[in-house]
Design an enzyme around this catalytic site. Structure first.
Site, PDB file in Angstrom:
ATOM      1  N   GLU A 124     -11.950  -6.662 -17.094  1.00 20.24           N
ATOM      2  CA  GLU A 124     -11.513  -7.561 -16.027  1.00 20.24           C
ATOM      3  C   GLU A 124      -9.998  -7.574 -15.946  1.00 20.24           C
ATOM      4  O   GLU A 124      -9.300  -7.468 -16.951  1.00 20.24           O
ATOM      5  CB  GLU A 124     -11.956  -8.996 -16.333  1.00 20.24           C
ATOM      6  CG  GLU A 124     -13.439  -9.215 -16.302  1.00 20.24           C
ATOM      7  CD  GLU A 124     -13.800 -10.649 -16.708  1.00 20.24           C
ATOM      8  OE1 GLU A 124     -14.984 -10.905 -16.889  1.00 20.24           O
ATOM      9  OE2 GLU A 124     -12.893 -11.498 -16.844  1.00 20.24           O
ATOM     10  N   CYS A 137      -2.992 -10.641 -14.756  1.00 19.47           N
ATOM     11  CA  CYS A 137      -3.467 -10.811 -16.132  1.00 19.47           C
ATOM     12  C   CYS A 137      -4.334  -9.587 -16.430  1.00 19.47           C
ATOM     13  O   CYS A 137      -5.347  -9.366 -15.760  1.00 19.47           O
ATOM     14  CB  CYS A 137      -4.271 -12.103 -16.224  1.00 19.47           C
ATOM     15  SG  CYS A 137      -5.026 -12.369 -17.829  1.00 19.47           S
ATOM     16  N   CYS A 144     -13.476  -7.272 -27.334  1.00 20.50           N
ATOM     17  CA  CYS A 144     -12.390  -7.758 -28.182  1.00 20.50           C
ATOM     18  C   CYS A 144     -12.879  -7.871 -29.618  1.00 20.50           C
ATOM     19  O   CYS A 144     -13.975  -8.376 -29.868  1.00 20.50           O
ATOM     20  CB  CYS A 144     -11.896  -9.119 -27.685  1.00 20.50           C
ATOM     21  SG  CYS A 144     -10.495  -9.719 -28.655  1.00 20.50           S
ATOM     22  N   CYS A 148     -12.958 -14.930 -31.124  1.00 19.85           N
ATOM     23  CA  CYS A 148     -12.694 -16.370 -31.097  1.00 19.85           C
ATOM     24  C   CYS A 148     -13.998 -17.083 -30.723  1.00 19.85           C
ATOM     25  O   CYS A 148     -14.696 -16.656 -29.807  1.00 19.85           O
ATOM     26  CB  CYS A 148     -11.606 -16.696 -30.076  1.00 19.85           C
ATOM     27  SG  CYS A 148     -10.041 -15.931 -30.471  1.00 19.85           S
ATOM     28  N   CYS A 151     -14.768 -17.950 -26.947  1.00 23.64           N
ATOM     29  CA  CYS A 151     -14.442 -16.966 -25.908  1.00 23.64           C
ATOM     30  C   CYS A 151     -15.620 -16.035 -25.629  1.00 23.64           C
ATOM     31  O   CYS A 151     -16.261 -15.542 -26.564  1.00 23.64           O
ATOM     32  CB  CYS A 151     -13.238 -16.153 -26.359  1.00 23.64           C
ATOM     33  SG  CYS A 151     -12.846 -14.778 -25.281  1.00 23.64           S
ATOM     34  N   CYS A 371     -12.672 -16.576 -20.066  1.00 20.23           N
ATOM     35  CA  CYS A 371     -12.489 -15.246 -20.587  1.00 20.23           C
ATOM     36  C   CYS A 371     -13.783 -14.428 -20.588  1.00 20.23           C
ATOM     37  O   CYS A 371     -14.725 -14.767 -21.293  1.00 20.23           O
ATOM     38  CB  CYS A 371     -12.033 -15.446 -22.032  1.00 20.23           C
ATOM     39  SG  CYS A 371     -10.578 -14.593 -22.462  1.00 20.23           S
TER      40      CYS A 371
HETATM   41  S1  SF4 Z   1      -9.712 -15.375 -26.799  1.00 22.81           S
HETATM   42 FE1  SF4 Z   1     -11.197 -13.774 -26.468  1.00 22.81          FE
HETATM   43  S2  SF4 Z   1     -10.035 -11.983 -25.745  1.00 22.81           S
HETATM   44 FE2  SF4 Z   1      -8.595 -13.417 -26.656  1.00 22.81          FE
HETATM   45  S3  SF4 Z   1      -8.403 -12.784 -28.808  1.00 22.81           S
HETATM   46 FE3  SF4 Z   1      -9.992 -14.354 -28.753  1.00 22.81          FE
HETATM   47  S4  SF4 Z   1     -11.913 -13.200 -28.519  1.00 22.81           S
HETATM   48 FE4  SF4 Z   1     -10.236 -11.823 -27.972  1.00 22.81          FE
END
Ligand code: SF4
Length: 399
Positions: A124, A137, A144, A148, A151, A371
């Protein structure tokens, strides 16, 4: 500002297209060069060695790509037909296609693009227009690795790094939307933030290469101070970045003011907080660029008075500002978005302690704003054959 020495085809933007054999197969057609991954000097060298053309031809090609938004070699009318054909056979300008495009129903103009690459992987990128500026962005990885807890991007891990060309391509795709909307072929993209899918410092060489191309006056031509790299914090890479000689903004995605909570929210972020903060101080000392702390507000998780005290201490020790971001909920995850009043209370508690804290306005909440949600919903609908998560929120969170 030399580019990192390329040590693989993918690093210099050369890639094997699906359906072609690997470069180690001697009978295979040579891979096409993704021109967006080449610096102007590399393009000159490639034009001379592969096309047997004078170096100034590279200047014409750069002009078509970066100034005139040419998407096709056929548009390059000051090149001979034979040269255009040679280019078509050996190179590509854009590697991906926009599989989905969603405009926010909130009427703020926020637009998300889902870009699909030839291997079917998707990322994205988001155009965030305001009265003052247009921001892109962009993503640095497919999925990823950081994971997190709050997310969508981290839910399924990382599939692969993006090449420098794939990163630059996102900026060009968004700038073309800006130009079309303004009906102005010279309209500018004002800012680029690496806050989409992926941890940029985990794809260091490609990201730095892309930043140099985005910054180069003969290529995309955006000032380094208009580019922000947001990281969850890899001290070795932060120190390395400080030595690159690029005046780029660094944003640290802190999200928790103490180590215990941070490890819960960001399991990948095992680095001791003092080491991370030392690396940030080093970045500030070397570059003179202030660090910004990014902090996602999660109701009942990281916004108590004690958290405000701890966060203010961290910010004061780094002499940095804090961007507070109200969480955009992700279906299936237990975190709750705080009310605007709760966010203001937390902000006030920080300001009382002498810290400069801002609350970012949420934008495009109705276009799978958190996200990675556009990508996840697209995967669920069967557009993407890869299974990883993604990111990039119009509220500009993370990494
Ligand atoms: S917020 Fe999402 S994209 Fe950003 S570092 Fe954490 S897991 Fe990765």
């Amino acid at each position: 500002m030399d580019l990192p020495a390329p040590n693989s085809l993918s690093q210099i933007g050369l890639r094997v297209l699906p359906g072609t054999a690997s470069p180690s197969d001697p009978s295979a057609a040579p891979p096409k060069a993704h021109l967006l991954g080449l610096s102007p000097d590399e393009l000159k060298a490639w034009v001379a060695s592969d096309l047997q053309q004078p170096a100034w031809r590279a200047g014409q090609i750069l002009e078509w790509i970066y100034r005139k938004d040419a998407r096709d070699f056929a548009a390059m009318s000051n090149l001979s037909a034979a040269l255009r054909e040679q280019l078509r056979e050996r190179a590509m300008i854009y590697a991906g296609n926009v599989a989905r495009e969603s405009v926010s129903e909130a009427g703020d103009g926020t637009t998300k693009l889902l870009v699909q690459w030839p291997d079917a992987a998707t990322v994205e990128c988001v155009w965030i227009p305001t009265d003052e500026r247009d921001t892109a962005c962009i993503s640095s990885q497919v999925g990823c690795p950081v994971g997190c807890r709050f997310c969508a991007s981290g839910l399924d891990g990382v599939v692969r790094n993006l090449t420098a060309g794939e990163i630059v391509e996102q900026a060009l795709l968004i700038r073309s939307r800006i130009r079309a909307a303004a009906n102005d072929p010279a309209a500018r993209l004002d800012n680029i933030v690496f806050m989409g899918m992926g941890e940029p410092l985990a794809n260091y060489d490609n990201v730095v290469r892309a930043i140099r191309i985005l910054n180069h006056p003969d290529a995309f031509g955006l000032g380094a101070r208009k580019i922000t790299l947001s990281t969850v914090g890899l001290p070795v890479q932060i120190r390395r970045l400080a030595e690159e000689g690029v005046q780029l903004n660094l944003a640290l995605s802190l999200h928790a003011p103490n180590e215990t909570l941070r490890r819960e929210l960001i399991p990948w972020g095992k680095v001791p907080l003092p080491d991370l903060l030392d690396a940030c101080r080093y970045y500030f000392e070397k570059t003179g660029r202030e660090i910004t702390l990014e902090y996602i507000l999660l109701r009942d998780v990281n916004m108590s008075p004690q958290h405000a005290r701890e966060l203010a201490e961290v910010a004061r020790s780094l002499r940095c500002n804090i961007n507070l971001l109200r969480y955009n909920p992700v279906p299936g995850l237990p975190f709750v978005r705080p009310s605007a009043e709760e966010a203001v209370r937390f902000q006030a508690a920080l300001r009382q302690r002498g810290v400069n804290a801002h609350t970012r306005r949420s934008r495009g909440r109705r276009i799978d704003a958190a996200c990675g949600q556009l990508r996840r919903s697209t995967i669920a609908a069967g557009v993407d054959s890869n299974s990883a998560g993604s990111s990039s929120s119009s509220e500009l969170p993370t990494p």
